[in-house]
Design an enzyme around this catalytic site. Structure first.
Site, PDB file in Angstrom:
ATOM      1  N   GLU A   2      -6.727  38.479   1.262  1.00 59.71           N
ATOM      2  CA  GLU A   2      -6.034  37.539  -0.079  1.00 59.71           C
ATOM      3  C   GLU A   2      -4.528  36.883   0.050  1.00 59.71           C
ATOM      4  O   GLU A   2      -3.725  37.660   1.698  1.00 59.71           O
ATOM      5  CB  GLU A   2      -5.556  38.761  -1.376  1.00 59.71           C
ATOM      6  CG  GLU A   2      -4.874  37.895  -2.356  1.00 59.71           C
ATOM      7  CD  GLU A   2      -3.989  39.176  -2.845  1.00 59.71           C
ATOM      8  OE1 GLU A   2      -2.846  39.594  -2.571  1.00 59.71           O
ATOM      9  OE2 GLU A   2      -3.847  38.572  -3.820  1.00 59.71           O
ATOM     10  N   CYS A  91      -9.362  47.313  -2.458  1.00 55.34           N
ATOM     11  CA  CYS A  91      -7.775  46.473  -1.890  1.00 55.34           C
ATOM     12  C   CYS A  91      -7.227  48.060  -2.092  1.00 55.34           C
ATOM     13  O   CYS A  91      -6.569  48.259  -2.997  1.00 55.34           O
ATOM     14  CB  CYS A  91      -7.884  45.760  -3.086  1.00 55.34           C
ATOM     15  SG  CYS A  91      -6.108  44.955  -3.279  1.00 55.34           S
ATOM     16  N   LYS A 132     -18.114  46.452  -1.090  1.00 59.14           N
ATOM     17  CA  LYS A 132     -17.056  46.263   0.061  1.00 59.14           C
ATOM     18  C   LYS A 132     -15.835  47.809  -0.201  1.00 59.14           C
ATOM     19  O   LYS A 132     -15.972  48.181  -1.442  1.00 59.14           O
ATOM     20  CB  LYS A 132     -16.609  46.093   0.435  1.00 59.14           C
ATOM     21  CG  LYS A 132     -15.074  46.446   1.677  1.00 59.14           C
ATOM     22  CD  LYS A 132     -14.657  44.910   2.711  1.00 59.14           C
ATOM     23  CE  LYS A 132     -13.982  45.061   3.302  1.00 59.14           C
ATOM     24  NZ  LYS A 132     -12.805  44.951   2.901  1.00 59.14           N
ATOM     25  N   ASN A 192     -16.733  48.195   9.518  1.00 64.27           N
ATOM     26  CA  ASN A 192     -15.567  47.072   9.366  1.00 64.27           C
ATOM     27  C   ASN A 192     -13.911  48.552   9.623  1.00 64.27           C
ATOM     28  O   ASN A 192     -14.450  49.123   9.764  1.00 64.27           O
ATOM     29  CB  ASN A 192     -15.190  46.664   8.388  1.00 64.27           C
ATOM     30  CG  ASN A 192     -13.842  46.066   7.679  1.00 64.27           C
ATOM     31  OD1 ASN A 192     -12.867  46.388   6.828  1.00 64.27           O
ATOM     32  ND2 ASN A 192     -12.911  45.009   8.686  1.00 64.27           N
ATOM     33  N   ARG A 217      -8.586  41.160  10.647  1.00 60.55           N
ATOM     34  CA  ARG A 217      -7.427  40.918  11.247  1.00 60.55           C
ATOM     35  C   ARG A 217      -7.908  40.108  12.098  1.00 60.55           C
ATOM     36  O   ARG A 217      -7.120  39.716  13.159  1.00 60.55           O
ATOM     37  CB  ARG A 217      -6.654  42.223  11.363  1.00 60.55           C
ATOM     38  CG  ARG A 217      -5.608  41.940   9.821  1.00 60.55           C
ATOM     39  CD  ARG A 217      -5.042  43.579   9.557  1.00 60.55           C
ATOM     40  NE  ARG A 217      -5.911  44.503   9.904  1.00 60.55           N
ATOM     41  CZ  ARG A 217      -5.516  45.816  10.792  1.00 60.55           C
ATOM     42  NH1 ARG A 217      -4.221  45.814  10.385  1.00 60.55           N
ATOM     43  NH2 ARG A 217      -6.734  46.227  10.577  1.00 60.55           N
TER      44      ARG A 217
HETATM   45  C1  LIG Z   1      -3.482  40.689   4.336  1.00 59.79           C
HETATM   46  C2  LIG Z   1      -4.992  41.324   4.053  1.00 59.79           C
HETATM   47  C3  LIG Z   1      -5.200  40.728   3.009  1.00 59.79           C
HETATM   48  C4  LIG Z   1      -6.402  41.415   2.688  1.00 59.79           C
HETATM   49  N1  LIG Z   1      -7.504  40.825   1.786  1.00 59.79           N
HETATM   50  C5  LIG Z   1      -8.360  41.272   0.963  1.00 59.79           C
HETATM   51  C6  LIG Z   1      -9.442  40.841   0.487  1.00 59.79           C
HETATM   52  O1  LIG Z   1      -9.847  39.915  -0.347  1.00 59.79           O
HETATM   53  N2  LIG Z   1     -10.884  41.548  -0.101  1.00 59.79           N
HETATM   54  C7  LIG Z   1     -11.131  42.444   0.771  1.00 59.79           C
HETATM   55  O2  LIG Z   1     -12.507  42.513   0.909  1.00 59.79           O
HETATM   56  N3  LIG Z   1     -10.398  42.339   2.416  1.00 59.79           N
HETATM   57  C8  LIG Z   1      -9.556  42.275   2.230  1.00 59.79           C
HETATM   58  N4  LIG Z   1      -8.963  42.583   2.935  1.00 59.79           N
HETATM   59  C9  LIG Z   1      -9.019  43.852   3.817  1.00 59.79           C
HETATM   60  C10 LIG Z   1     -10.098  43.037   5.217  1.00 59.79           C
HETATM   61  O3  LIG Z   1     -10.587  42.516   4.763  1.00 59.79           O
HETATM   62  C11 LIG Z   1     -10.330  44.569   5.863  1.00 59.79           C
HETATM   63  O4  LIG Z   1     -10.757  45.134   5.746  1.00 59.79           O
HETATM   64  C12 LIG Z   1      -8.665  45.160   6.463  1.00 59.79           C
HETATM   65  O5  LIG Z   1      -7.805  44.179   6.898  1.00 59.79           O
HETATM   66  C13 LIG Z   1      -9.927  46.293   7.845  1.00 59.79           C
HETATM   67  O6  LIG Z   1     -10.238  44.960   8.795  1.00 59.79           O
HETATM   68  P1  LIG Z   1      -9.640  44.473   9.841  1.00 59.79           P
HETATM   69  O7  LIG Z   1      -8.742  45.635  10.880  1.00 59.79           O
HETATM   70  O8  LIG Z   1     -10.168  44.149  10.987  1.00 59.79           O
HETATM   71  O9  LIG Z   1      -8.423  43.773   9.410  1.00 59.79           O
HETATM   72  C14 LIG Z   1      -6.683  42.799   3.277  1.00 59.79           C
HETATM   73  C15 LIG Z   1      -6.509  42.727   4.042  1.00 59.79           C
HETATM   74  C16 LIG Z   1      -5.376  42.651   4.496  1.00 59.79           C
HETATM   75  C17 LIG Z   1      -4.633  42.641   5.984  1.00 59.79           C
END
Ligand SMILES: Cc1cc2nc3c(=O)[nH]c(=O)nc-3n(C[C@H](O)[C@H](O)[C@H](O)COP(=O)(O)O)c2cc1C
Length: 320
Positions: A2, A91, A132, A192, A217
């Site tokens: 998001e 979320c 998720k 994830n 990220r």
């Molecule tokens: C700023 C931000 C916005 C995110 N928005 C969503 C979202 O809209 N839908 C979702 O499933 N996960 C969302 N996430 C979570 C990520 O998809 C992911 O599950 C989480 O960051 C862990 O994975 P990573 O360490 O690879 O980032 C968001 C994460 C961040 C940091």
């Protein structure tokens, strides 16, 4: 993600082979059926084949707590062309959780089941419904129950972000917990959380036993991360470290795409937002960020990112 990953970002990140599919930011469902423009804003790809320009499928994500409202919106999304619906139970945002959405449903697996089942009954015979989750809200005791609730409700795939809601984004991600869940489910489970490098990828795969991972990220920090993983899987060879010029040209293309619809002021902050993700894992990106962070003019910012930098951290570029 998001506020971070939109259709232009999906386009740029999928230009090199690496991703099998992508997901939109969540579309928040409260009680009403949302108008088509809301779905199209989150997922402009609905106007075409629901893929990125490089033909990588885009899955539309819904977030909410009211099973009937989510089902009605899933039907609406399907009518608009959605080819799969993902349901967000991860979320951690206070505002979202206060309104009973995202990870707050993980406190009661029956509610996860009710949401997935309602959406599955509404659209599941036509398009896949996936989910998720995190490992829980404030503890992990219900992790498996929530995962099973999603599967029993009809989810065809489950992504597990290996932290509780209260753990936010703090390392470590508990990849071994994903393995515990995976062993009890029949549907594919995707790992994830905290995959920033090829080494993390392999560790997450090994500890979780999952064949597939989801990048968040890490893919922003290194736009070559998914291609890096794919290349290594296919050839056993490692791609070189992503050069700064690749990052700079990705940001320049991103700005050009965003500029077609957004004012420069907004594009400037979006470019800085992506750069700040890159700087978490790349020293050169951090130096660039320090050099340009106070620049408010988009062209000056882009020139600052594209210029050659002299040694000892000084940029040849001097903002006007
Ligand atoms: C700023 C931000 C916005 C995110 N928005 C969503 C979202 O809209 N839908 C979702 O499933 N996960 C969302 N996430 C979570 C990520 O998809 C992911 O599950 C989480 O960051 C862990 O994975 P990573 O360490 O690879 O980032 C968001 C994460 C961040 C940091």
């Amino acid at each position: 993600m998001e506020g971070v990953i939109d259709a232009h970002t999906r386009d740029l990140l999928t230009r090199r082979p690496g991703f099998d599919w992508t997901v939109t930011e969540f579309v928040r469902v409260v009680d009403a059926r949302l108008p088509p423009r809301v779905f199209l804003r989150h997922c402009p790809e609905l106007d075409g084949n629901v893929t990125t320009p490089s033909h990588v499928p885009v899955v539309l994500q819904l977030l909410g707590s009211d099973p009937a409202a989510l089902a009605a919106n899933a039907v609406q999304a399907r009518k608009l062309g959605a080819r799969a619906i993902d349901l967000n139970f991860g979320c951690p945002a206070k505002l979202v959780n206060r309104h009973d959405g995202g990870a707050s449903l993980l406190r009661d697996p029956r509610r996860v089941h009710a949401v997935v089942a309602a959406v599955h009954q509404a659209v599941g015979s036509e398009i896949p419904v996936t989910a998720k989750i995190r490992l829980g809200f404030s503890h992990r005791r219900l992790a498996l129950d929530c995962a099973k609730a999603a599967e029993d409700g009809g989810a065809t795939q489950l992504v597990v972000h290996a932290r509780t809601r209260d753990e936010g984004y703090r390392p470590p991600a508990h990849w071994e917990w994903i393995g515990r869940i995976r062993r009890h489910l029949r549907i594919p489970v995707v790992a994830n959380g905290d995959i920033w490098s090829l080494e993390d990828y392999w560790k997450a795969r090994t500890l979780s036993g999952c064949r597939d991972v989801m990048l968040g990220r890490g893919a922003l920090a290194d736009p070559w991360l998914a291609p890096r993983i794919r290349h290594w899987l296919e050839t056993g060879e490692q791609l070189p470290t992503t050069p700064w010029q690749v990052r700079a040209s990705t940001l320049a293309e991103f700005a050009a795409l965003q500029r077609s619809t957004l004012p420069d002021r907004v594009v400037t902050s979006l470019v800085k937002q992506w750069l700040s993700h890159m700087r978490q894992r790349d020293a050169e990106a951090d130096l660039r960020f320090q050099a340009v962070k106070r620049i408010n003019d988009l062209d000056t910012l882009l020139a600052g990112l594209a210029c050659e930098r002299e040694e000892r951290g000084h940029s040849r570029f001097e903002p006007a």
